[in-house]
Design a protein around this motif. Sequence first.
Motif, PDB file in Angstrom:
ATOM      1  N   VAL A  92       0.840  -1.202   0.000  1.00 39.11           N
ATOM      2  CA  VAL A  92       0.000   0.000   0.000  1.00 39.11           C
ATOM      3  C   VAL A  92       0.876   1.254   0.000  1.00 39.11           C
ATOM      4  CG1 VAL A  92      -1.744   1.333   1.238  1.00 39.11           C
ATOM      5  CG2 VAL A  92      -1.822  -1.122   1.308  1.00 39.11           C
ATOM      6  N   GLN A  96       0.928   4.037  -2.891  1.00 44.94           N
ATOM      7  CA  GLN A  96       0.399   5.365  -2.543  1.00 44.94           C
ATOM      8  C   GLN A  96       1.305   6.472  -3.108  1.00 44.94           C
ATOM      9  OE1 GLN A  96       1.253   6.978   1.119  1.00 44.94           O
ATOM     10  NE2 GLN A  96      -0.370   8.501   1.116  1.00 44.94           N
ATOM     11  N   GLN A  97       2.623   6.199  -3.222  1.00 45.72           N
ATOM     12  CA  GLN A  97       3.532   7.222  -3.752  1.00 45.72           C
ATOM     13  C   GLN A  97       3.381   7.363  -5.265  1.00 45.72           C
ATOM     14  OE1 GLN A  97       4.622   8.635  -1.114  1.00 45.72           O
ATOM     15  NE2 GLN A  97       3.883   6.798  -0.062  1.00 45.72           N
ATOM     16  N   PHE A 126      -9.811   2.678  -3.700  1.00 45.85           N
ATOM     17  CA  PHE A 126      -9.012   3.910  -3.775  1.00 45.85           C
ATOM     18  C   PHE A 126      -9.095   4.541  -5.172  1.00 45.85           C
ATOM     19  CE2 PHE A 126      -5.596   2.029  -0.666  1.00 45.85           C
ATOM     20  CZ  PHE A 126      -6.511   2.052   0.359  1.00 45.85           C
ATOM     21  N   TRP A 128      -7.791   2.966  -7.705  1.00 41.71           N
ATOM     22  CA  TRP A 128      -6.626   2.448  -8.433  1.00 41.71           C
ATOM     23  C   TRP A 128      -7.082   1.227  -9.235  1.00 41.71           C
ATOM     24  CZ3 TRP A 128      -2.842   1.872  -3.671  1.00 41.71           C
ATOM     25  CH2 TRP A 128      -2.604   3.139  -3.118  1.00 41.71           C
ATOM     26  N   GLY A 268       4.220   8.315   3.121  1.00 47.07           N
ATOM     27  CA  GLY A 268       3.437   7.087   3.265  1.00 47.07           C
ATOM     28  C   GLY A 268       3.247   6.666   4.703  1.00 47.07           C
ATOM     29  N   LEU A 272      -0.267   7.096   6.486  1.00 46.66           N
ATOM     30  CA  LEU A 272      -1.068   5.862   6.545  1.00 46.66           C
ATOM     31  C   LEU A 272      -0.874   5.148   7.876  1.00 46.66           C
ATOM     32  CD1 LEU A 272      -0.482   4.521   2.922  1.00 46.66           C
ATOM     33  CD2 LEU A 272      -2.424   5.829   3.775  1.00 46.66           C
TER      34      LEU A 272
END
Lengths: 426, 194
Positions: A92, A96-97, A126, A128, A268, A272
């Motif tokens: 994750v 996320q980056q 998300f 994605w 991140g 998170l």
Amino acid sequence: MTDRLPGFSTIAVHAGAQPDPTTGARATPIYQTTSFVFNDADHAASLFGLQAFGNIYTRIGNPTNAVLEERVAALEGGTAALAVASGHAAQVVVLQQLMRPGDEVLAARKLYGGSINQFTHAFKAFGWNVAWADPDDIGSFERAVTPHTKAIFIESIANPAGSITDIEAIAAIARNAGVPLIVDNTLASPYLIKPIDHGADIVVHSATKFLGGHGNSLGGIIVDAGTFDWAKDNKYPMLSEPRPEYHGIRIQETFGNFAFAIACRVLGLRDLGPALSPFNAFMILTGIETLPLRMQKHCDNAKAVAEFLSAHPAVSAVNYAGLPGDRYNNLQRKYSPKGAGAVFTFSLKGGYDAGVNLVSNLKLFSHLANVGDTRSLVIHPASTTHSQLDDAAKVKSGAAPDVVRLSIGIEDKEDLIEDLDQALRA
Amino acid sequence: MNHDAYDDNYIRSILNGVKSIAMVGASPVNVRPSYFAFKYLAQRGYDMIPVNPGHVGKTLMGKPFVASLADIGRPIDMIDIFRNSSHIMPVVEEALKLSPPPRVIWMQLGARDDAAAEKAEAAGLKVVMNRCPKIEYGRLSSEISWMGVNSRTLSAKRAPVPTQGMRLSLNRTSFGGGQTAASDRAAKNKTEST
């Protein structure tokens, strides 16, 4: 002075760990603390502004975890690493980056069942998107690349059948597409395969498995190869654009070839939150000290067990890349010459019921959902790790109903073979 | 001289050998990388001189800004150039006019000018390009390990507790020259493609 450089086993014992500055403790201390005092207001501001080396809060960094991070970065040949709470957390945090809603990650169809779930369901929420390709058909990766593709994700040795991925061929596709190649190296460990040497830009691990190696601590690691130009074409704004919360610094410009690991940490992990417990970092570090010894024994045992099973009358097929004639044997000789790992599958002539019987008759093998333990493990993927996939997806990912997966431990191989033999006869 | 990958001993000999560093392009703005690289090197005991014609009259860590290298008025060991690649050559030409000239030209992370490097090397200077002296010092001393960075060095000696102005030992055992093999390859490919 000689030109000889320290070898893999020396790095596995020493990298990142030097006797403690205050006490002289030789083993890495467990810094079980949430926070670290600042010298003064200026020091605090420097740390918060990413201007100075040092610790603030264990969600962002911890000295015990830092030893683990440097150790794995060194073993993988990366520029830096970040430890997180699990292999799933690593995935994750990495994505996320790289991803924004509407972006796409192109993933190998042969992945750990839990990763397939994470990619299919959690990432979808998300925004994605995931495109799947078949690692046995390199062209399927090439055809699946779109303008929205932001990363390619594969496993070096793929769960559950221990198949070997042609990392260099997929790395070439990633380079042409201008996206990073992420390789999950959990089942190989850097002792068997160093994906960065074959073109990976990012390596992730479930350190829970062979790195820790003793089935006692969850953990995940992200390794930055230092190879990807994040500023090119402004495709990765998290790294190339000014960060308002850090006074407008650009992560790539400031941190150069370890910028990705820093982004994972300060964007991140900070936001998170899946920090690794320093105690778990200590346990995994202790495991890594014996990684080369254990990994070779895992591989040698696995090969002996695979050979035994392939000659057994109750067995219809064994998928182990270390066996001559296996479809992945050539790739294993190229990428993983010291051994084919310790996780593989086999099929029983008696089908699903024979698989269930085998699992219940085994005495030494533990029936559980993990791999990469000192203990030998057995599982029936179709009813467990891969049970949330539909039947077609099960077959495609190597978890057909008659398939049993083994993770071979470091016991005496004769005892493992005897246990399998009695269970297959029972 | 291979400027894609530097042997650790080359970087070590420079950072152990120089005492005074003029930083061209130093910024008094405390969120700029040049500011915190300057501050770190000063904290590690280097005699730092900020060079920036736009800030003459101001000071950085108590050191007055000078407009040009010629204005420093005393010998300096190293020039750290915090400018884009396109602004390197004039600085190197200015440095070579100094008497005595500096021993080292260092171009910051992201900056590289091979022609300027060749000119400096022809005059007997050592050159480093596309590196940060703060990162390299932090790496060779292992201070940077706090951030999970691979220092590519080992040591079984007790680690020091860094204090203000303290020089750290850079003489740990290296297990790889230059950057990592993969990042060296990537840097080389990038140079060739630009």
